[in-house]
Write an enzyme that holds these catalytic residues in place. Structure first.
Site, PDB file in Angstrom:
ATOM      1  CG  ASP A  33      -7.505   0.756  -5.710  1.00 18.88           C
ATOM      2  OD1 ASP A  33      -6.994   0.485  -4.457  1.00 18.88           O
ATOM      3  OD2 ASP A  33      -8.106   1.483  -5.533  1.00 18.88           O
ATOM      4  CB  SER A  70      -6.935   5.066  -4.361  1.00 24.45           C
ATOM      5  OG  SER A  70      -7.102   3.944  -3.443  1.00 24.45           O
ATOM      6  CG  ASN A  91      -8.399   8.793  -1.998  1.00 26.98           C
ATOM      7  OD1 ASN A  91      -7.628   8.831  -2.973  1.00 26.98           O
ATOM      8  ND2 ASN A  91      -8.602   8.019  -0.957  1.00 26.98           N
ATOM      9  CG  ASP A 186      -8.960  -0.294  -1.970  1.00 23.93           C
ATOM     10  OD1 ASP A 186      -8.024  -0.098  -1.019  1.00 23.93           O
ATOM     11  OD2 ASP A 186      -9.929   0.389  -1.956  1.00 23.93           O
ATOM     12  CG  HIS A 190     -10.857   0.023   2.578  1.00 20.00           C
ATOM     13  ND1 HIS A 190     -10.223   0.738   3.352  1.00 20.00           N
ATOM     14  CD2 HIS A 190     -10.615   0.412   1.049  1.00 20.00           C
ATOM     15  CE1 HIS A 190      -9.418   1.569   2.502  1.00 20.00           C
ATOM     16  NE2 HIS A 190      -9.569   1.496   1.481  1.00 20.00           N
ATOM     17  CG  ASP A 231      -3.712   1.865  -5.505  1.00 22.74           C
ATOM     18  OD1 ASP A 231      -3.606   0.896  -4.968  1.00 22.74           O
ATOM     19  OD2 ASP A 231      -4.681   2.440  -5.413  1.00 22.74           O
ATOM     20  CG  HIS A 232      -2.881   1.921  -1.749  1.00 21.93           C
ATOM     21  ND1 HIS A 232      -3.712   0.796  -0.946  1.00 21.93           N
ATOM     22  CD2 HIS A 232      -3.889   2.721  -2.370  1.00 21.93           C
ATOM     23  CE1 HIS A 232      -4.989   0.815  -1.364  1.00 21.93           C
ATOM     24  NE2 HIS A 232      -5.217   1.887  -2.151  1.00 21.93           N
ATOM     25  CG  HIS A 341      -5.092   2.344   1.558  1.00 16.69           C
ATOM     26  ND1 HIS A 341      -5.040   3.630   0.926  1.00 16.69           N
ATOM     27  CD2 HIS A 341      -6.276   1.826   1.361  1.00 16.69           C
ATOM     28  CE1 HIS A 341      -6.065   3.561   0.118  1.00 16.69           C
ATOM     29  NE2 HIS A 341      -7.021   2.562   0.604  1.00 16.69           N
TER      30      HIS A 341
END
Length: 431
Positions: A33, A70, A91, A186, A190, A231-232, A341
């Site tokens: 992730d 996500s 999400n 991830d 963040h 995923d990103h 994101h």
């Protein structure tokens, strides 16, 4: 009878030559992730990942589906479908009529499409899953053979233990596919921004080095395909939009999420007033549902709100300042950085990561860009199963596969066409 036998033999030969059937059939998947496409550009400093790439393939980048969040992309990766098709559009989601909000363990939100692990189970194939969001949910009446439930921010030991367990299950014949989820990249991105990940990336690389060693130790190099994707990506936060400074939040039924994309359901009598006020703001685009760009492949989703707010790069949208404080998303005034994101999925910083190795993949091969929806057909191919209808393109991934495994799959329908053709020839020859 002679023509029927010829047709049956021909179909059998074609199936044996087809990439859809001439595959190892064992697959280990990693969803990492938030691993942005460029985090591992300097592979010399990441020997674990470097070994995988030298013996496999790496794509230039993976474009996520919109929104670049996500859960929508977890499902796009595992169904091959756009968010408006699989229905996992955010999400956080809300179904207005029953007044129901998204819950991780409620099948309502997962039943919009059939993910790969459910298809596998329906085919009497066994799937083992570790920390994967949704693996403990009964989706379309099916659960995986084994599920270690999702746990946020797992440790390096959790990851390596999951890898060891997965390899043993695959090697012993207990599992045909295993999938491991890891979200620490991830989480740190963040909290501290996309430039803060050096220590975590090296931690992850140690786990990949251990994986390489275990695959060799268990003599699985020639029978196991490994696919890793994210995923990103992640972008640094530099700006904040607080909605309560521009509209009266009591004039909306529901506001969902904090971040680069937000869902808003204004009261009917206040809709135009709110739309006008929000449309005037800089660093954000406000879309009526019908006006959401077609290229997002999003607006037809069942749970899409009447207004969708999409921030410009670096901006985060929040209903109130307190809401963003609670999530540590606010721009820092003390020199620290935070990341987010969910932006336009074509934004460079939203690009994800994809590598793979194994008997069905080329070695030391750099592939062109792919999309999240393309990963599904790659996994189906290595597993030797027919993919369900999807939005991916096999042409975008064909080049990464070994030539011996890229023949067009032969199905029962194509065999039927052979039979029809032969019987037609027979009929003509008799007359």
């Amino acid at each position: 009878m002679r023509y029927t036998c010829i047709a049956i033999i021909l179909c059998s030969i074609l199936k044996n030559a087809s990439g859809q059937y001439n595959v190892s059939g064992k697959l280990l998947v990693f969803l990492l992730d938030g691993l942005r496409y460029d985090y591992l550009n300097n592979l010399d400093t990441f020997p674990g990942f470097q070994k995988i790439v030298e013996n496999g393939v790496k794509v230039d980048y993976l474009t996520p589906e919109f929104p670049s969040l996500s859960f929508p992309n977890y499902y796009s990766l595992m169904t091959g479908r756009y968010t408006e098709v699989h229905q996992m559009i955010a999400n956080k989601m809300w179904d207005m009529k029953p007044n129901t909000e998204f819950s991780l363990d409620d099948p309502l939100w997962w039943n919009g499409s059939e993910p790969l692990w459910v298809t596998m189970q329906k085919l009497d194939k066994r799937v083992y899953m570790y920390y994967w969001p949704g693996c403990d949910v009964e989706i379309l009446g099916v659960r995986p053979s084994f599920c270690e439930p999702y746990k946020p921010n797992i440790t390096e030991k959790n990851l390596t233990d999951a890898m060891e367990h997965a390899l043993d299950a695959l090697n012993d014949g207990q599992a045909d596919m295993a999938a491991v989820f890891y979200d620490k990249v991830d989480v740190i991105g963040h909290l501290f921004g996309p430039q803060s990940l050096s220590d975590e990336l090296h931690c992850l690389d140690r786990a990949m080095k251990a994986l390489n060693e275990k695959v060799v130790e268990k003599n699985m190099s020639d029978v196991l395909n490994i696919v890793m994707f994210s995923d990103h990506g992640m972008s640094e936060i530099t700006n904040l939009i607080e909605l309560d400074k521009h509209i009266n939040l009591s004039d909306v039924f529901m506001v969902l999420d904090v971040g680069p994309v937000m869902s808003l359901w204004p009261k009917e009598e206040k809709f135009e007033e709110i739309f006008t006020a929000l449309s005037a703001l800089e660093n954000m685009t406000t879309y009526r549902r019908a006006d959401i760009p077609d290229r997002f492949n999003y607006k037809k989703g069942k749970f899409v709100s009447t207004l969708t707010l999409v921030a410009k790069p670096g901006t985060v949208i929040t209903p109130t300042f307190q809401a963003v404080l609670d999530l540590h998303f606010q721009p820092s005034t003390s020199g620290g950085k935070h990341g987010a994101h969910g932006y336009d999925n074509e934004l460079v910083e939203m690009r994800g990561f994809f590598v793979a190795k194994g008997p069905d993949f080329k070695s030391n091969f750099r592939a062109g860009p792919i999309r999240a929806v393309d990963a599904y057909s790659v996994m189906c191919h290595t597993l030797g199963i027919e993919p369900l209808p999807n939005n991916g393109s096999f042409d975008r991934v064909r080049a990464m596969l070994r030539e011996s495994s890229t023949a067009v799959p032969v199905t029962q329908d194509s065999c039927l066409l052979v039979l029809i053709g032969l019987f037609t020839c027979l009929h003509v020859s008799l007359h």
